[in-house]
Enzyme design. Structure first.
Site, PDB file in Angstrom:
ATOM      1  N   THR A  47      24.813  24.318  30.153  1.00 46.15           N
ATOM      2  CA  THR A  47      25.816  23.446  29.519  1.00 46.15           C
ATOM      3  C   THR A  47      26.473  24.052  28.267  1.00 46.15           C
ATOM      4  OG1 THR A  47      23.992  22.185  28.538  1.00 46.15           O
ATOM      5  CG2 THR A  47      25.063  21.228  30.483  1.00 46.15           C
TER       6      THR A  47
ATOM      7  N   GLN B 237      41.142  30.264  49.013  1.00 48.89           N
ATOM      8  CA  GLN B 237      39.738  30.599  48.750  1.00 48.89           C
ATOM      9  C   GLN B 237      39.376  30.271  47.306  1.00 48.89           C
ATOM     10  OE1 GLN B 237      39.795  34.830  49.800  1.00 48.89           O
ATOM     11  NE2 GLN B 237      39.157  34.379  51.877  1.00 48.89           N
ATOM     12  N   TRP B 238      40.243  30.709  46.384  1.00 46.98           N
ATOM     13  CA  TRP B 238      39.949  30.561  44.947  1.00 46.98           C
ATOM     14  C   TRP B 238      39.796  29.082  44.590  1.00 46.98           C
ATOM     15  CZ3 TRP B 238      39.368  34.745  41.632  1.00 46.98           C
ATOM     16  CH2 TRP B 238      39.218  34.432  40.287  1.00 46.98           C
TER      17      TRP B 238
ATOM     18  N   GLU C 299      49.809  23.834  40.554  1.00 41.71           N
ATOM     19  CA  GLU C 299      50.422  24.881  41.372  1.00 41.71           C
ATOM     20  C   GLU C 299      51.913  24.642  41.501  1.00 41.71           C
ATOM     21  OE1 GLU C 299      48.771  25.098  45.317  1.00 41.71           O
ATOM     22  OE2 GLU C 299      49.876  26.939  45.802  1.00 41.71           O
TER      23      GLU C 299
ATOM     24  N   ARG D 163      59.647  24.987  54.016  1.00 37.37           N
ATOM     25  CA  ARG D 163      58.479  25.818  53.648  1.00 37.37           C
ATOM     26  C   ARG D 163      57.453  25.929  54.779  1.00 37.37           C
ATOM     27  NH1 ARG D 163      54.765  22.177  49.494  1.00 37.37           N
ATOM     28  NH2 ARG D 163      54.751  20.264  50.731  1.00 37.37           N
TER      29      ARG D 163
ATOM     30  N   ARG E  14      33.068  35.775  43.829  1.00 39.63           N
ATOM     31  CA  ARG E  14      34.210  36.521  44.382  1.00 39.63           C
ATOM     32  C   ARG E  14      34.200  38.006  44.043  1.00 39.63           C
ATOM     33  NH1 ARG E  14      35.397  33.096  48.406  1.00 39.63           N
ATOM     34  NH2 ARG E  14      35.867  31.004  47.637  1.00 39.63           N
TER      35      ARG E  14
HETATM   36  C1  LIG Z   1      31.922  34.993  51.018  1.00 46.17           C
HETATM   37  C2  LIG Z   1      32.344  33.546  51.122  1.00 46.17           C
HETATM   38  C3  LIG Z   1      32.662  33.002  52.347  1.00 46.17           C
HETATM   39  C4  LIG Z   1      33.075  31.657  52.441  1.00 46.17           C
HETATM   40  N1  LIG Z   1      33.386  31.138  53.679  1.00 46.17           N
HETATM   41  C5  LIG Z   1      33.813  29.850  53.772  1.00 46.17           C
HETATM   42  C6  LIG Z   1      34.208  29.275  55.020  1.00 46.17           C
HETATM   43  O1  LIG Z   1      34.154  29.928  56.059  1.00 46.17           O
HETATM   44  N2  LIG Z   1      34.664  27.999  55.030  1.00 46.17           N
HETATM   45  C7  LIG Z   1      34.721  27.237  53.901  1.00 46.17           C
HETATM   46  O2  LIG Z   1      35.109  26.054  53.991  1.00 46.17           O
HETATM   47  N3  LIG Z   1      34.353  27.739  52.722  1.00 46.17           N
HETATM   48  C8  LIG Z   1      33.923  29.024  52.622  1.00 46.17           C
HETATM   49  N4  LIG Z   1      33.580  29.528  51.399  1.00 46.17           N
HETATM   50  C9  LIG Z   1      33.706  28.674  50.220  1.00 46.17           C
HETATM   51  C10 LIG Z   1      32.358  28.092  49.778  1.00 46.17           C
HETATM   52  O3  LIG Z   1      31.801  27.251  50.762  1.00 46.17           O
HETATM   53  C11 LIG Z   1      32.557  27.288  48.486  1.00 46.17           C
HETATM   54  O4  LIG Z   1      33.368  26.166  48.757  1.00 46.17           O
HETATM   55  C12 LIG Z   1      33.242  28.118  47.419  1.00 46.17           C
HETATM   56  O5  LIG Z   1      32.591  29.364  47.308  1.00 46.17           O
HETATM   57  C13 LIG Z   1      33.249  27.394  46.092  1.00 46.17           C
HETATM   58  O6  LIG Z   1      31.940  27.347  45.617  1.00 46.17           O
HETATM   59  P1  LIG Z   1      31.608  26.786  44.189  1.00 46.17           P
HETATM   60  O7  LIG Z   1      30.125  26.845  44.037  1.00 46.17           O
HETATM   61  O8  LIG Z   1      32.448  27.462  43.171  1.00 46.17           O
HETATM   62  O9  LIG Z   1      32.104  25.256  44.410  1.00 46.17           O
HETATM   63  P2  LIG Z   1      32.342  23.999  43.498  1.00 46.17           P
HETATM   64  O10 LIG Z   1      32.798  22.950  44.448  1.00 46.17           O
HETATM   65  O11 LIG Z   1      33.203  24.302  42.358  1.00 46.17           O
HETATM   66  O12 LIG Z   1      30.880  23.573  43.073  1.00 46.17           O
HETATM   67  C14 LIG Z   1      30.172  24.170  41.997  1.00 46.17           C
HETATM   68  C15 LIG Z   1      28.707  23.921  42.158  1.00 46.17           C
HETATM   69  O13 LIG Z   1      28.444  22.552  42.010  1.00 46.17           O
HETATM   70  C16 LIG Z   1      27.447  22.134  42.950  1.00 46.17           C
HETATM   71  N5  LIG Z   1      28.047  21.157  43.850  1.00 46.17           N
HETATM   72  C17 LIG Z   1      29.363  20.957  44.113  1.00 46.17           C
HETATM   73  N6  LIG Z   1      29.539  19.954  44.956  1.00 46.17           N
HETATM   74  C18 LIG Z   1      28.307  19.513  45.280  1.00 46.17           C
HETATM   75  C19 LIG Z   1      27.832  18.511  46.131  1.00 46.17           C
HETATM   76  N7  LIG Z   1      28.652  17.752  46.844  1.00 46.17           N
HETATM   77  N8  LIG Z   1      26.514  18.336  46.225  1.00 46.17           N
HETATM   78  C20 LIG Z   1      25.654  19.085  45.506  1.00 46.17           C
HETATM   79  N9  LIG Z   1      26.026  20.072  44.671  1.00 46.17           N
HETATM   80  C21 LIG Z   1      27.340  20.271  44.558  1.00 46.17           C
HETATM   81  C22 LIG Z   1      26.995  23.391  43.700  1.00 46.17           C
HETATM   82  O14 LIG Z   1      25.868  23.926  43.054  1.00 46.17           O
HETATM   83  C23 LIG Z   1      28.166  24.321  43.528  1.00 46.17           C
HETATM   84  O15 LIG Z   1      27.815  25.703  43.565  1.00 46.17           O
HETATM   85  C24 LIG Z   1      33.147  30.852  51.277  1.00 46.17           C
HETATM   86  C25 LIG Z   1      32.827  31.408  50.038  1.00 46.17           C
HETATM   87  C26 LIG Z   1      32.435  32.737  49.946  1.00 46.17           C
HETATM   88  C27 LIG Z   1      32.115  33.302  48.573  1.00 46.17           C
END
Ligand SMILES: Cc1cc2nc3c(=O)[nH]c(=O)nc-3n(C[C@H](O)[C@H](O)[C@H](O)COP(=O)(O)OP(=O)(O)OC[C@H]3O[C@@H](n4cnc5c(N)ncnc54)[C@H](O)[C@@H]3O)c2cc1C
Length: 232
Positions: free
Chosen positions: A58, A78-79, A90, A161, A188
């Site tokens: 935190t 993705q981002w 955006e 678009r 990433r």
């Molecule tokens: C190599 C790679 C391949 C990927 N392939 C795919 C794909 O094929 N399809 C696809 O849809 N996505 C894909 N993703 C995206 C992935 O599933 C995540 O959505 C993305 O990486 C964002 O993660 P984040 O931890 O930053 O998410 P955020 O949503 O920002 O969440 C941050 C953190 O909060 C917690 N959190 C968030 N929401 C919840 C919840 N509901 N319950 C419990 N804990 C939670 C988790 O600890 C999470 O890590 C891929 C990502 C990577 C890096």
């Protein structure tokens, strides 16, 4: 206005603003004891290392950074999956109908080896490379032409678009906590992430490191030890 860091052929990451510093992280933690540091001491630096190592995330969520990023739509998709601790705005092609710009890769990567589901294999050469170059050039020229023809015919930008490909550049503002940006970069920068998004993560990493020299170093070294702060 800060200079943008160039990414891919036409993209960039630019620091818009920053709120907080390593000292913010320290003081967010020191409030537990109702204490405050006025300047960063060696003890404060050790505290930051301790916080990162023990996943006390935190304090790292108090500093906020706003980045302006120009990136192809497929990279933005993705981002922008990362949402916790992050807000985005955006450019909207409902309102904007300027000439679209497309990402033109330097080279085409082949399918990965058998059994590997995601990512790319070796760089394509010879006729495979030439075929991809000319097919892609044809597709984006056609998209641009149809888009312009539809606008000229009076079609609303929000519908015209629909013909634009995923490689069309878009622009976003992202405001996120230090903790959230570290989480995005650790996901990433990983070699499993798509090469194009890795380039954006590298640019963000190079912007964050001098802004938070102790905190960013502490967070990234913990990640490098294989103990990512996954839930920040
Ligand atoms: C190599 C790679 C391949 C990927 N392939 C795919 C794909 O094929 N399809 C696809 O849809 N996505 C894909 N993703 C995206 C992935 O599933 C995540 O959505 C993305 O990486 C964002 O993660 P984040 O931890 O930053 O998410 P955020 O949503 O920002 O969440 C941050 C953190 O909060 C917690 N959190 C968030 N929401 C919840 C919840 N509901 N319950 C419990 N804990 C939670 C988790 O600890 C999470 O890590 C891929 C990502 C990577 C890096």
């Amino acid at each position: 206005v800060n200079e943008p860091t160039q990414v891919l052929d036409k993209g960039f990451v630019r620091l818009e603003s920053v709120m907080g510093s390593d000292l913010t992280v320290v003081n967010a933690a020191r409030i537990s004891f109702n204490k405050r540091s006025e300047s960063l001491t060696e003890a404060d630096k050790r505290l930051i290392q301790y916080l990162a190592k023990h996943k006390h995330w935190t304090p790292f969520a108090h500093p906020q950074v706003t980045l302006h990023i120009k990136l192809p739509i497929f990279v933005a998709r993705q981002w922008m999956k990362s949402n916790v601790g992050v807000v985005y705005n955006e450019v909207s092609r409902r309102y904007v109908d300027s000439e679209p710009e497309f990402y033109i890769p330097m080279e085409w990567r082949g399918r990965p080896e058998k059994g590997i589901k995601q990512g790319s294999g070796d760089v394509l050469t010879g006729s495979s490379d030439l075929t991809c170059d000319s097919a892609y050039g044809f597709a984006i020229d056609a998209s641009r032409g149809v888009y312009e023809a539809m606008l000229k015919a009076g079609c609303a930008p929000e519908m015209a678009r629909m013909v634009l490909p995923l490689s069309t550049y878009t622009e976003i503002w992202m405001t996120a906590s230090l903790a959230a940006i570290h989480r995005i970069c650790s996901l990433r920068l990983d070699p499993h992430a798509q090469w194009e998004i890795q380039q954006y993560a590298k640019a963000v990493d190079s912007i964050m490191a001098p802004l938070f020299p102790v905190s960013w170093g502490a967070l990234t070294s913990i990640t490098a030890e294989g103990d990512p702060i996954a839930s920040v």
